[in-house]
Write an enzyme that holds these catalytic residues in place. Sequence first.
Site, PDB file in Angstrom:
ATOM      1  N   LYS A 271       0.819  -1.221   0.000  1.00  0.00           N
ATOM      2  CA  LYS A 271       0.000   0.000   0.000  1.00  0.00           C
ATOM      3  C   LYS A 271       0.855   1.274   0.000  1.00  0.00           C
ATOM      4  CE  LYS A 271      -3.922  -2.250   2.233  1.00  0.00           C
ATOM      5  NZ  LYS A 271      -5.004  -2.088   3.224  1.00  0.00           N
TER       6      LYS A 271
ATOM      7  N   TYR B  21     -12.441  -1.930  -3.811  1.00  0.00           N
ATOM      8  CA  TYR B  21     -12.955  -2.127  -2.448  1.00  0.00           C
ATOM      9  C   TYR B  21     -14.488  -2.018  -2.386  1.00  0.00           C
ATOM     10  CZ  TYR B  21      -8.348  -2.292  -0.237  1.00  0.00           C
ATOM     11  OH  TYR B  21      -7.087  -2.657   0.176  1.00  0.00           O
TER      12      TYR B  21
ATOM     13  N   ASN C 276      -2.113   0.174   6.507  1.00  0.00           N
ATOM     14  CA  ASN C 276      -1.621  -1.065   7.135  1.00  0.00           C
ATOM     15  C   ASN C 276      -0.685  -1.874   6.225  1.00  0.00           C
ATOM     16  OD1 ASN C 276      -3.554  -2.051   5.414  1.00  0.00           O
ATOM     17  ND2 ASN C 276      -4.647  -3.271   6.936  1.00  0.00           N
TER      18      ASN C 276
ATOM     19  N   HIS D  75      -2.141  -5.473   1.582  1.00  0.00           N
ATOM     20  CA  HIS D  75      -3.441  -6.138   1.463  1.00  0.00           C
ATOM     21  C   HIS D  75      -3.190  -7.612   1.178  1.00  0.00           C
ATOM     22  CE1 HIS D  75      -7.502  -7.078   0.119  1.00  0.00           C
ATOM     23  NE2 HIS D  75      -6.958  -7.692  -0.915  1.00  0.00           N
TER      24      HIS D  75
ATOM     25  N   GLU E 226      -9.634 -10.359  -7.314  1.00  0.00           N
ATOM     26  CA  GLU E 226      -8.687  -9.255  -7.134  1.00  0.00           C
ATOM     27  C   GLU E 226      -7.501  -9.386  -8.095  1.00  0.00           C
ATOM     28  OE1 GLU E 226      -9.888  -8.779  -2.439  1.00  0.00           O
ATOM     29  OE2 GLU E 226      -7.875  -9.455  -2.958  1.00  0.00           O
TER      30      GLU E 226
HETATM   31  P1  CMP Z   1      -7.332  -4.695   3.608  1.00  0.00           P
HETATM   32  O1  CMP Z   1      -6.809  -6.022   4.001  1.00  0.00           O
HETATM   33  O2  CMP Z   1      -6.745  -4.049   2.417  1.00  0.00           O
HETATM   34  O3  CMP Z   1      -8.922  -4.778   3.419  1.00  0.00           O
HETATM   35  C1  CMP Z   1      -9.799  -3.718   3.681  1.00  0.00           C
HETATM   36  C2  CMP Z   1      -9.107  -2.537   4.278  1.00  0.00           C
HETATM   37  O4  CMP Z   1      -9.942  -1.617   4.924  1.00  0.00           O
HETATM   38  C3  CMP Z   1      -8.186  -3.008   5.384  1.00  0.00           C
HETATM   39  O5  CMP Z   1      -7.090  -3.703   4.843  1.00  0.00           O
HETATM   40  C4  CMP Z   1      -7.865  -1.715   6.101  1.00  0.00           C
HETATM   41  O6  CMP Z   1      -6.801  -1.008   5.487  1.00  0.00           O
HETATM   42  C5  CMP Z   1      -9.147  -0.938   5.893  1.00  0.00           C
HETATM   43  N1  CMP Z   1      -9.891  -0.876   7.148  1.00  0.00           N
HETATM   44  C6  CMP Z   1     -10.471  -1.886   7.797  1.00  0.00           C
HETATM   45  N2  CMP Z   1     -11.054  -1.431   8.937  1.00  0.00           N
HETATM   46  C7  CMP Z   1     -10.807  -0.109   8.978  1.00  0.00           C
HETATM   47  C8  CMP Z   1     -11.148   0.922   9.896  1.00  0.00           C
HETATM   48  N3  CMP Z   1     -11.854   0.660  11.000  1.00  0.00           N
HETATM   49  N4  CMP Z   1     -10.741   2.167   9.629  1.00  0.00           N
HETATM   50  C9  CMP Z   1     -10.037   2.446   8.500  1.00  0.00           C
HETATM   51  N5  CMP Z   1      -9.685   1.504   7.573  1.00  0.00           N
HETATM   52  C10 CMP Z   1     -10.068   0.250   7.826  1.00  0.00           C
END
Ligand code: CMP
Length: 139
Positions: free
Chosen positions: A11, A51, A114, A117, A128
Amino acid sequence: MATNRTFTMLKPDAVEAGHIGAILEKINAAGFRIVAMQMTELSINDAKAFYAVHSERPFYGELVDYMSSGPIVAAILEKDNAVEDFRTLIGATNPAEAAEGTIRKLYATSIAANAVHGSDSDENAAIEGSFYFSDRAKF
Ligand code: CMP
């Protein structure tokens, strides 16, 4: 039956911080083979589409803005039990809850930023992966 492929994106936070090499090294060291890889940037509409499954969630707008804020690296990875093993390697969605040694524990800064993904199912891995790659890289 579990398939042997999953899909990942490094990311914008991880790319911006210069962690591409370190993260790919951990992915390789864990036994994943990189089948396809592309550095690219998501438009707002790309991020919305990718998403879409989260479109009703309160964090959707933040997620879309964030994922289109800078370059990402998309890749298809191959290994036995790929989806589950990759989710173990990256750790919990919230880095504060991620296990020691996981990619998110090491490199993520927040639940939104984070670092990586990882697909949550074989079905989503195929969807995906097809979002970015076609033909020979397809599932
Ligand atoms: P990812 O595994 O890419 O799948 C969905 C994404 O949504 C997740 O990682 C996080 O980056 C994001 N996400 C999930 N929960 C939250 C939250 N409470 N606040 C902000 N982003 C979120």
